[in-house]
Scaffold this active site. Structure first.
Site, short mmCIF file in Angstrom:
data_model
loop_
_atom_site.label_atom_id
_atom_site.label_comp_id
_atom_site.label_asym_id
_atom_site.label_seq_id
_atom_site.Cartn_x
_atom_site.Cartn_y
_atom_site.Cartn_z
N TYR A 71 25.71 -13.08 50.02
CA TYR A 71 24.78 -12.85 48.91
C TYR A 71 24.59 -14.12 48.07
O TYR A 71 23.49 -14.36 47.55
CB TYR A 71 25.22 -11.66 48.05
CG TYR A 71 24.80 -10.35 48.69
CD1 TYR A 71 23.50 -9.88 48.56
CD2 TYR A 71 25.69 -9.62 49.47
CE1 TYR A 71 23.09 -8.71 49.17
CE2 TYR A 71 25.29 -8.44 50.09
CZ TYR A 71 23.99 -8.00 49.93
OH TYR A 71 23.58 -6.85 50.56
N GLN A 105 10.96 -3.35 45.90
CA GLN A 105 12.23 -3.16 46.60
C GLN A 105 12.99 -4.48 46.69
O GLN A 105 14.11 -4.52 47.18
CB GLN A 105 11.97 -2.64 48.03
CG GLN A 105 11.27 -1.30 48.07
CD GLN A 105 10.68 -1.04 49.44
OE1 GLN A 105 11.32 -0.52 50.32
NE2 GLN A 105 9.42 -1.44 49.63
N ASN A 106 12.36 -5.55 46.22
CA ASN A 106 12.94 -6.88 46.40
C ASN A 106 14.02 -7.17 45.37
O ASN A 106 13.91 -6.77 44.22
CB ASN A 106 11.86 -7.95 46.35
CG ASN A 106 10.86 -7.77 47.48
OD1 ASN A 106 11.13 -7.03 48.42
ND2 ASN A 106 9.73 -8.42 47.39
N VAL A 107 15.02 -7.94 45.81
CA VAL A 107 16.11 -8.31 44.92
C VAL A 107 15.95 -9.75 44.42
O VAL A 107 16.83 -10.26 43.74
CB VAL A 107 17.48 -8.09 45.62
CG1 VAL A 107 17.72 -6.61 45.87
CG2 VAL A 107 17.58 -8.89 46.92
N HIS A 123 16.04 -1.74 44.16
CA HIS A 123 17.25 -2.09 44.92
C HIS A 123 18.11 -3.12 44.20
O HIS A 123 18.90 -3.81 44.84
CB HIS A 123 16.86 -2.58 46.33
CG HIS A 123 16.28 -1.49 47.17
ND1 HIS A 123 15.54 -1.72 48.33
CD2 HIS A 123 16.32 -0.14 47.03
CE1 HIS A 123 15.17 -0.56 48.85
NE2 HIS A 123 15.62 0.41 48.09
N CYS A 131 31.00 -6.25 37.48
CA CYS A 131 32.38 -5.93 37.86
C CYS A 131 32.42 -4.57 38.56
O CYS A 131 31.80 -3.61 38.09
CB CYS A 131 33.24 -5.91 36.60
SG CYS A 131 34.91 -5.33 36.91
N CYS A 162 38.31 -7.34 32.63
CA CYS A 162 39.37 -6.48 33.18
C CYS A 162 40.02 -7.07 34.43
O CYS A 162 40.96 -6.47 34.97
CB CYS A 162 38.83 -5.09 33.48
SG CYS A 162 37.81 -5.02 34.95
N THR A 200 5.64 -4.05 52.94
CA THR A 200 6.82 -3.22 53.21
C THR A 200 6.61 -2.43 54.50
O THR A 200 5.50 -1.98 54.79
CB THR A 200 7.12 -2.25 52.04
OG1 THR A 200 8.26 -1.46 52.39
CG2 THR A 200 5.96 -1.35 51.68
N PRO A 226 0.36 -7.61 57.52
CA PRO A 226 -0.21 -8.11 58.78
C PRO A 226 0.04 -7.19 59.97
O PRO A 226 -0.62 -7.31 61.01
CB PRO A 226 0.50 -9.46 59.01
CG PRO A 226 1.67 -9.47 58.09
CD PRO A 226 1.45 -8.45 57.02
P1 OAD Z 1 10.97 -5.01 55.94
O1 OAD Z 1 11.57 -6.24 56.50
O2 OAD Z 1 11.41 -3.70 56.48
O3 OAD Z 1 9.39 -5.08 56.07
C1 OAD Z 1 8.69 -6.24 55.67
C2 OAD Z 1 7.22 -5.99 55.88
O4 OAD Z 1 6.53 -7.13 55.41
C3 OAD Z 1 6.83 -5.80 57.36
O5 OAD Z 1 6.02 -4.63 57.48
C4 OAD Z 1 6.01 -7.05 57.68
O6 OAD Z 1 4.96 -6.82 58.60
C5 OAD Z 1 5.47 -7.41 56.31
N1 OAD Z 1 5.11 -8.83 56.14
C6 OAD Z 1 5.64 -9.93 56.73
N2 OAD Z 1 5.03 -11.04 56.28
C7 OAD Z 1 4.11 -10.64 55.36
C8 OAD Z 1 3.16 -11.32 54.54
N3 OAD Z 1 3.02 -12.67 54.56
N4 OAD Z 1 2.35 -10.57 53.74
C9 OAD Z 1 2.47 -9.22 53.70
N5 OAD Z 1 3.34 -8.53 54.46
C10 OAD Z 1 4.15 -9.22 55.28
O7 OAD Z 1 11.19 -5.09 54.35
P2 OAD Z 1 11.12 -3.92 53.28
O8 OAD Z 1 10.11 -2.90 53.65
O9 OAD Z 1 11.03 -4.57 51.95
O10 OAD Z 1 17.01 -2.79 51.21
O11 OAD Z 1 12.56 -3.30 53.44
C11 OAD Z 1 12.98 -2.27 52.61
C12 OAD Z 1 14.44 -2.41 52.32
O12 OAD Z 1 15.19 -2.55 53.54
C13 OAD Z 1 14.82 -3.67 51.55
O13 OAD Z 1 14.63 -3.56 50.16
C14 OAD Z 1 16.27 -3.82 51.88
C15 OAD Z 1 16.22 -3.57 53.37
O14 OAD Z 1 17.40 -3.11 53.95
C16 OAD Z 1 18.20 -3.05 50.69
O15 OAD Z 1 18.73 -4.14 50.78
C17 OAD Z 1 18.82 -1.88 50.00
#
Ligand code: OAD
Length: 254
Positions: A71, A105-107, A123, A131, A162, A200, A226
């Site tokens: 991390y 959902q981004n960190v 997330h 802690c 702590c 996403t 895309p």
């Molecule tokens: P994913 O990696 O599952 O999906 C990313 C999406 O972004 C895919 O559908 C790609 O096609 C798309 N993508 C890639 N490049 C892009 C661009 N230039 N413009 C637009 N879209 C693009 O990521 P998330 O859906 O965010 O959770 O994943 C959800 C969660 O799964 C995350 O928050 C994380 C992960 O495990 C935790 O860590 C709890």
């Protein structure tokens, strides 16, 4: 489905008429800043690393140095990037809509660095460690150490209050999302008239239910991605392409 260079007239009208917009982002919105997504073939984090070893409470209990190091590497990666045109367009859009909620959902903190405020981080955050025992927030030192690709084992700091271990401030698999943030996101989804899902895969619950909740509450759904996703069937419009290209065009058309 539409190519990125054609924005359908009915979408332009819906964007102009919208009084309450929810933007729901995933890893794809930060991809053009240089932060890997999770599931994209070859480049996604979960193609190269095993979530079971790095993103569960059990993994941290088993091997805190491995998890903290990974991390920290991701936090350094984010610190070296900049918001891209998609983050900037989202931050600018808020000025032209009466109600606008940004749920991510981004960190990473790229939405905030682009100028967005009040972002609902479902997330958690790479920049909000705490802690494990007493919950005290941990303050990171200002300087950015160089980390090798994939990170290296690093001892997590101990709590100043702590002595407990400091853990990353992200939500891991098997953990609940922060209830106040989730409730606020659900409420915004129920009340909006347009939800825009950007970058996403729509595979991780309960976050992935947010667009569907909006749809059931009669909002229109626009997706920017895309690739095809699990949300395709429910979307009124899917614009296929990179967020950093499409979002500035959308904003310019409103
Ligand atoms: P994913 O990696 O599952 O999906 C990313 C999406 O972004 C895919 O559908 C790609 O096609 C798309 N993508 C890639 N490049 C892009 C661009 N230039 N413009 C637009 N879209 C693009 O990521 P998330 O859906 O965010 O959770 O994943 C959800 C969660 O799964 C995350 O928050 C994380 C992960 O495990 C935790 O860590 C709890």
């Amino acid at each position: 489905m539409n190519r990125s260079d054609t924005i359908p007239p009915d979408l332009i009208l819906a964007m102009r008429e919208a009084r309450n917009i929810v933007v729901f982002t995933g890893a794809g919105v930060s991809a053009e800043s240089g932060i890997p997504t999770f599931r994209d073939a070859l480049t996604g984090f979960w193609q190269r690393f095993d979530a079971e070893d790095l993103a569960t409470p059990e993994a941290f209990a088993r091997d805190p140095e491995l998890v903290w190091g990974w991390y920290e590497w991701r936090r350094m990666l984010v610190r070296r990037t900049l918001p891209n045109p998609a983050h900037l367009a989202i931050a600018a859009w808020v000025r032209s809509v009466p109600r606008f909620t940004l749920v991510t959902q981004n960190v990473d903190d790229l939405h905030e660095r682009a100028g967005s405020s009040g972002v609902l981080h479902l997330h958690g955050s790479l920049h909000a460690a705490r802690c494990v025992a007493c919950g005290l927030a941990h303050l990171f030192p200002a300087e950015i150490p160089q980390e090798p690709e994939g990170g290296r084992r690093l001892c997590p700091p101990c709590c100043a209050q702590c002595g407990g271990l400091i853990r990353p401030g992200v939500v891991w698999f098997g953990e609940s999302l922060p209830p106040d943030v989730l409730d606020a996101a659900f409420a915004a989804a129920r009340a909006c008239d347009l939800l825009i899902a950007i970058g996403t895969s729509g595979l991780v619950q309960p976050a992935a239910s947010i667009p569907l909740l909006a749809k059931r509450s009669e909002a229109r759904l626009l997706q920017v991605n895309p690739m095809a996703t699990a949300l395709d069937a429910d979307c009124d419009w899917s614009l296929r392409g990179a967020a950093g290209v499409i979002l500035p065009r959308l904003l310019a058309s409103v």
